[in-house]
Design a protein around this motif. Structure first.
Motif: not given
Length: 471
Positions: A37-42, A109-126, A129-134
């Motif tokens: 899953i890819m999340l776009h830049p701000t 990728c970048e600010s808005i996506s990084v903040n979303c991904a961190l919260r997604f990994a916390i609430l929905f770990p299942d 699989l992995s988290l890559t933050l740019i």
């Protein structure tokens, strides 16, 4: 076009997505390949992930999917003051379950996506699989970035002519990509913003700005819930997201599998994912990172729990994290139920959305009748003798100077350093929300009509004026 419709009693959003399959939907995914899953830049959308979708190291070995966030690209939603990064994470989870995706690697990728991904990994770990933050941002925006985003966004939203819009967009390019942005990329960015962030669409722009600028930082005890492998790719020279905040996040991710990894891109500035050179480096590092993943250790089947039950579990976890028992009583089928903004912040954002909506339909648009930008920024006519250059300083044109002074030497190319500041406080965030209740168009502009004698007479002391005339 492929969309995921999310609707409930208090919310509606239609989330657009793209894939690397021939028909552009998840039906063409290869079940033998892992999914990313890819999340776009701000202030951009999934179309700005061409450097990732076009890279054979990713395209040939993985199923790729990217979502436009609810106020970006082709996605649509009902504007709401409750919108924050927790809502974005809930949107992503709803899309994940609606499309019956397996657990995925997440590339943000970048600010808005990084903040979303961190919260997604916390609430929905299942689901992760992995988290890559740019380019990890500061917990809250740096002071100068906060001010610049606020002013530039307002300038874009209330531009009254093409030159004003282009000037504000050029300022946005500087702190989004960097001062040395390639001319073609600069043209593409400004053209994209002319279509997607025009004054006629300013409610979407300010809603996205609210998500970025009014975010509540994650506490260290929350980050302890991230147990997936984590890779952080940070630009060495990124002034809006200094490396020290990536290092701090690595230290806080104490439970990340095998420890969080930080990779610094030498010479990298802003928006690593959209600059071809740095994007290739980031893709290579990311591809090597996910290629080492052991899939035997996890269940690769899609989430089998009913959506409402799974989202209720996430609300319960969020209630525990925020120490707010009322969260568990919210509607689990609404993304807005995951909002963690204070009542004052929700009120401020709601008021700002209502304010920006005024006059939106009749505002200036920087595109032609066909919906296409009127010109490329680099092709604008430079008819004025005093031109603003790439470094933000104006220089007199060569035709008005002797030949030896008319050519800009290496000093002309030197860029002024951006200011250094600390992350803002909650008080500053609340202050901006209060200021948002006044727009540039609400200021009364008084015009005095009449002869010069009458104007002078009404604004001057007659005695002092007579003394001046007698001199």
């Amino acid at each position: 076009m492929p969309f995921v419709d999310l609707h409930s009693g208090d919310d509606y959003a239609s989330i657009y997505y793209i894939t690397n399959t021939p028909l552009g939907n998840v039906g063409g995914f290869d079940p033998k390949k892992p999914t990313i899953i890819m999340l776009h830049p701000t202030y951009m959308d999934s179309k700005w992930l061409d450097n990732q979708f076009g890279d054979p190291r990713l395209d040939k070995n993985y199923n790729l999917i990217a979502f436009d966030m609810r106020v970006s690209g082709d996605s649509t939603c009902r504007p709401n003051g409750k919108h924050d990064s927790w809502v974005e994470a809930a949107d992503l989870a709803f899309c994940h379950m609606s499309l019956e995706l397996p657990p995925c690697h997440v590339l943000a990728c970048e600010s808005i996506s990084v903040n979303c991904a961190l919260r997604f990994a916390i609430l929905f770990p299942d689901m992760c699989l992995s988290l890559t933050l740019i380019n990890v941002p500061a917990p809250t925006e740096l002071g100068w970035v906060f001010t610049a985003l606020d002013e530039v966004t307002q300038a874009l939203c209330y531009a009254e002519d093409l030159e004003s819009f282009e000037h504000a967009a050029m300022e946005a390019v500087r702190f989004t990509v960097g001062s040395d942005c390639d001319t073609d990329l600069q043209d593409d960015l400004i053209a994209y913003w002319e279509v997607n962030m025009a004054p006629t669409r300013r409610v979407r722009a300010v809603e996205q700005m609210n998500v970025i600028m009014n975010r509540v930082p994650l506490k260290p005890y929350m980050l302890k819930h991230i147990t997936q492998p984590v890779l952080i790719i940070q630009g060495e020279r990124n002034e809006t997201c200094p490396v020290k905040f990536a290092e701090r996040l690595v230290a806080d991710l104490v439970n990340a599998k095998n420890g969080a990894v930080l990779y610094t891109v030498k010479g990298g500035t802003g928006a690593l994912s959209i600059i071809p050179g740095t994007a290739s480096i980031a893709n290579q590092v990311f591809a090597k990172f996910v290629s080492r993943f052991k899939y035997d250790d996890v269940n690769m089947e899609p989430v089998s729990i009913p959506t409402e039950e799974r989202m209720a579990e996430a609300l319960a976890k969020l209630s525990e994290l925020m120490a707010d028992s009322s969260i568990t009583s919210r509607n689990p089928m609404s993304s807005l139920s995951f909002s963690c903004l204070s009542a004052d912040a929700v009120k401020g954002q709601t008021e700002s959305l209502a304010l920006y909506r005024k006059g939106q339909s009749t505002a200036f648009t920087p595109v032609g009748p066909d919906g296409v930008p009127i010109r490329r920024f680099s092709e604008r006519k430079k008819e004025h003798w005093f031109q603003g250059e790439r470094d933000g300083i104006s220089y007199a044109g060569a035709s008005f100077l002797p030949l030896k002074l008319g050519k800009h030497d290496l000093e002309h190319e030197k860029q002024l350093p951006l200011p250094v500041s600390d992350p803002i406080s909650t008080d500053v965030q609340q202050g901006r929300l209060r200021r948002a209740t006044i727009s540039p168009s609400s200021i009364d502009k008084q015009v005095i009509k009449g002869s010069m004698a009458k104007v002078v007479g009404s604004n001057s002391n007659p005695a002092s004026l007579q003394r001046l005339l007698n001199k």
